[in-house]
Design an enzyme around this catalytic site. Structure first.
Site, PDB file in Angstrom:
ATOM      1  CD  GLU A  96      -2.993  -1.077   2.194  1.00 14.22           C
ATOM      2  OE1 GLU A  96      -4.210  -1.205   2.001  1.00 14.22           O
ATOM      3  OE2 GLU A  96      -2.492  -1.064   3.321  1.00 14.22           O
ATOM      4  CB  CYS A 111       2.813   7.685   2.987  1.00 13.98           C
ATOM      5  SG  CYS A 111       3.118   6.569   4.356  1.00 13.98           S
ATOM      6  CB  CYS A 118       6.784  -4.848   9.309  1.00 13.01           C
ATOM      7  SG  CYS A 118       8.082  -4.146  10.350  1.00 13.01           S
ATOM      8  CB  CYS A 122       4.923  -2.255  16.709  1.00 12.29           C
ATOM      9  SG  CYS A 122       6.625  -1.829  16.347  1.00 12.29           S
ATOM     10  CB  CYS A 125       1.965  -1.550  13.704  1.00 10.95           C
ATOM     11  SG  CYS A 125       2.314  -1.359  11.946  1.00 10.95           S
ATOM     12  N   GLY A 165       6.512  -1.646   6.490  1.00 11.14           N
ATOM     13  CA  GLY A 165       7.884  -2.130   6.627  1.00 11.14           C
ATOM     14  C   GLY A 165       8.796  -1.218   7.412  1.00 11.14           C
ATOM     15  CD  GLU A 166      12.594   0.140  10.801  1.00  9.47           C
ATOM     16  OE1 GLU A 166      11.590   0.613  11.356  1.00  9.47           O
ATOM     17  OE2 GLU A 166      13.595   0.832  10.493  1.00  9.47           O
ATOM     18  CB  SER A 195       9.393   6.824   9.937  1.00  8.59           C
ATOM     19  OG  SER A 195       8.884   6.427  11.187  1.00  8.59           O
ATOM     20  CB  SER A 218       8.419   4.698  15.739  1.00  8.94           C
ATOM     21  OG  SER A 218       8.025   5.074  14.454  1.00  8.94           O
ATOM     22  CG  LEU A 219      10.321   7.527  22.300  1.00 13.09           C
ATOM     23  CD1 LEU A 219      11.587   6.711  22.499  1.00 13.09           C
ATOM     24  CD2 LEU A 219      10.516   8.952  22.838  1.00 13.09           C
ATOM     25  CG  HIS A 220       5.455   4.742  19.341  1.00 16.60           C
ATOM     26  ND1 HIS A 220       5.251   5.996  18.818  1.00 16.60           N
ATOM     27  CD2 HIS A 220       5.563   3.907  18.267  1.00 16.60           C
ATOM     28  CE1 HIS A 220       5.232   5.914  17.497  1.00 16.60           C
ATOM     29  NE2 HIS A 220       5.421   4.675  17.139  1.00 16.60           N
ATOM     30  CG  ASN A 294      -4.815   6.610  13.067  1.00 13.62           C
ATOM     31  OD1 ASN A 294      -5.646   7.481  13.298  1.00 13.62           O
ATOM     32  ND2 ASN A 294      -3.639   6.869  12.533  1.00 13.62           N
ATOM     33  CB  CYS A 337       0.135   6.562  11.169  1.00 12.18           C
ATOM     34  SG  CYS A 337       0.797   8.064  10.526  1.00 12.18           S
TER      35      CYS A 337
HETATM   36  N1  SAH Z   1       8.576   0.959  10.474  1.00 12.57           N
HETATM   37  C1  SAH Z   1       8.738   2.362  10.548  1.00 12.57           C
HETATM   38  C2  SAH Z   1       7.943   3.112   9.519  1.00 12.57           C
HETATM   39  C3  SAH Z   1       6.520   2.681   9.229  1.00 12.57           C
HETATM   40  S1  SAH Z   1       5.328   2.945  10.457  1.00 12.57           S
HETATM   41  C4  SAH Z   1       8.424   2.853  11.947  1.00 12.57           C
HETATM   42  O1  SAH Z   1       7.917   2.089  12.741  1.00 12.57           O
HETATM   43  O2  SAH Z   1       8.760   4.003  12.231  1.00 12.57           O
HETATM   44  C5  SAH Z   1       4.985   4.681  10.359  1.00 12.57           C
HETATM   45  C6  SAH Z   1       4.491   5.280  11.668  1.00 12.57           C
HETATM   46  O3  SAH Z   1       3.149   4.861  11.966  1.00 12.57           O
HETATM   47  C7  SAH Z   1       5.329   4.889  12.868  1.00 12.57           C
HETATM   48  O4  SAH Z   1       5.596   5.991  13.695  1.00 12.57           O
HETATM   49  C8  SAH Z   1       4.412   3.907  13.555  1.00 12.57           C
HETATM   50  O5  SAH Z   1       4.760   3.725  14.899  1.00 12.57           O
HETATM   51  C9  SAH Z   1       3.071   4.539  13.349  1.00 12.57           C
HETATM   52  N2  SAH Z   1       1.936   3.658  13.637  1.00 12.57           N
HETATM   53  C10 SAH Z   1       1.914   2.309  13.606  1.00 12.57           C
HETATM   54  N3  SAH Z   1       0.682   1.849  13.958  1.00 12.57           N
HETATM   55  C11 SAH Z   1      -0.074   2.936  14.213  1.00 12.57           C
HETATM   56  C12 SAH Z   1      -1.442   3.120  14.595  1.00 12.57           C
HETATM   57  N4  SAH Z   1      -2.275   2.094  14.760  1.00 12.57           N
HETATM   58  N5  SAH Z   1      -1.879   4.397  14.760  1.00 12.57           N
HETATM   59  C13 SAH Z   1      -1.058   5.457  14.542  1.00 12.57           C
HETATM   60  N6  SAH Z   1       0.225   5.332  14.165  1.00 12.57           N
HETATM   61  C14 SAH Z   1       0.724   4.091  14.006  1.00 12.57           C
HETATM   62 FE1  SF4 Z   2       7.007  -2.475  11.580  1.00 11.84          FE
HETATM   63 FE2  SF4 Z   2       6.929   0.201  11.944  1.00 11.84          FE
HETATM   64 FE3  SF4 Z   2       4.682  -1.292  12.123  1.00 11.84          FE
HETATM   65 FE4  SF4 Z   2       6.540  -1.480  14.012  1.00 11.84          FE
HETATM   66  S1  SF4 Z   2       5.331   0.349  13.499  1.00 11.84           S
HETATM   67  S2  SF4 Z   2       5.481  -3.205  13.043  1.00 11.84           S
HETATM   68  S3  SF4 Z   2       8.390  -1.264  12.816  1.00 11.84           S
HETATM   69  S4  SF4 Z   2       5.919  -0.987  10.303  1.00 11.84           S
END
Ligand code: SAH
Ligand code: SF4
Length: 352
Positions: A96, A111, A118, A122, A125, A165-166, A195, A218-220, A294, A337
């Site tokens: 996508e 994007c 991936c 996480c 995600c 993906g990462e 990212s 992506s700290l979180h 989201n 996201c």
């Molecule tokens: N793998 C990389 C890039 C893709 S994810 C990364 O993790 O940074 C892009 C962004 O979307 C990241 O900051 C990720 O943490 C965030 N993301 C993942 N799941 C999400 C969700 N359900 N709601 C909002 N942001 C999310």
């Molecule tokens: Fe992979 Fe980024 Fe999603 Fe984590 S947030 S599972 S690293 S795509």
């Protein structure tokens, strides 16, 4: 590279590679520059649209080459103008890609994805929930951009590597794609954001390239304990190591990094978390981007209320960093996201 019926795929070729192709097919070298313009800048979706090329040359091109092999299998447009594409590669694998435009800005942001699925997993995600399928090549990454440009006839101005993906686990191909985006599409490094979930050694490797791109982490979570529960990568590359790698980046490039912080209701969005975040980031040259979670169907987390989000931001504003709340895009079409699952199980798709 050649496709199944031995046609050369032009997507991702640099000007000098196009020149080689053109000389190999016994055409004058200047044609390469024209072709290059049509592929990356105009952008044309068929050779027939390349109006300053002779008919004979266009026919020859159709016999010997394709611009891209990627197919738009589905496309859906959000109320806010965001477009989500489901794209298919010749091996049937799908990815996508999202195009975002903004009312008051001329920017067109793509994007894009670097992997199918991936491996990081996480918990919040949708991509992570699907597991890892395969890496994309740099040409396949570029094909996503071309697909968007060819479909809309518009020229993309900004790139965020925030799709599936990462990127730093597909390091070589991502860097190659960045170079092509910079040299062939002529998108400035400062308009390219990578990212990452925090692959510390590769943040250092990327830093050594000394590019002026935007690095986003992506700290979180403000501490290792909580981060481990949300992002399994924390076990491999703990927060301390990641923070050191980020500081190395800011020192070496002189650039600020972006800290992405997902706000998940009652998980990581309390006042205490906000204070902890301020102290964690105290010595890091950074901006903070708050992303309200989201919802995805695979996990029970919730989006916090507007009040909770604002309260969290107020505390960050007491610190020294600039914090912004990310504008939500494409939520109604699951293009926001973390919602990219890479299949069409989602009923919002319409046939292209
Ligand atoms: N793998 C990389 C890039 C893709 S994810 C990364 O993790 O940074 C892009 C962004 O979307 C990241 O900051 C990720 O943490 C965030 N993301 C993942 N799941 C999400 C969700 N359900 N709601 C909002 N942001 C999310
Ligand atoms: Fe992979 Fe980024 Fe999603 Fe984590 S947030 S599972 S690293 S795509």
């Amino acid at each position: 590279m050649q496709n199944k019926i031995n046609k050369t795929i032009l997507a991702g070729l640099t000007l000098s590679e196009l020149e080689k192709f053109i000389t190999d097919i016994e055409e004058p070298k200047f044609r390469a520059k024209q072709l290059h313009q049509w592929i990356y800048k105009k952008p044309a979706s068929t050779f027939d649209q390349m109006s300053n090329l002779s008919k004979d040359f266009r026919n020859k091109l159709s016999e010997l080459a394709v611009i891209t092999n990627i197919q738009i299998s589905q496309k859906v447009v959000s109320k806010d103008g965001t477009i989500k594409y489901l794209l298919e590669y010749p091996d049937g694998k799908r990815v996508e890609t999202v195009l975002m435009s903004y009312q008051n800005r001329p920017n067109l942001t793509a994007c894009i994805s670097t992997q199918i699925g991936c491996a990081v997993g996480c918990v919040f995600c949708a991509t992570g929930k699907k597991g890892f399928v395969r890496n994309l090549t740099s040409a396949e990454i570029i094909e996503q951009l071309l697909a968007i440009q060819m479909d809309t006839g518009l020229v993309v101005t900004n790139i965020v590597f925030m799709g599936q993906g990462e990127p730093l686990l597909n390091y070589e191909e991502t860097v190659k794609a960045i170079n092509i985006i910079n040299s062939e599409f002529e998108i400035g490094m400062r308009r390219i954001t990578v990212s990452t979930c925090g692959i510390a050694p590769n943040i250092r490797k990327l830093t050594e390239l000394n590019r002026q791109l935007i690095l986003a982490l992506s700290l979180h979570a403000p501490d290792s304990e909580l981060r481990k529960q949300l992002m399994p990568i924390e076990n491999k590359y703990p927060l301390d190591e990641v923070m050191e790698a980020l500081k190395f980046f800011t020192r070496k490039t002189g650039r600020r990094v972006t800290i992405e912080y997902l706000l998940i209701d009652k998980i990581n969005d309390s006042i205490e978390h906000a204070y902890k975040l301020n102290s964690l980031l105290k010595d890091l040259k950074c901006n903070i981007n708050l992303i309200p979670f989201n919802p995805i169907k695979e996990c029970g987390f919730k989006k916090p209320s507007v009040e909770r989000v604002n309260k969290f931001k107020e505390i960050l504003d007491l610190g020294t960093k600039k914090a912004t709340i990310r504008l939500e895009r494409g939520n109604d079409i699951a293009a926001a996201c973390g919602q990219l699952a890479g299949d069409q199980t989602n009923s919002i798709y319409t046939n292209h």
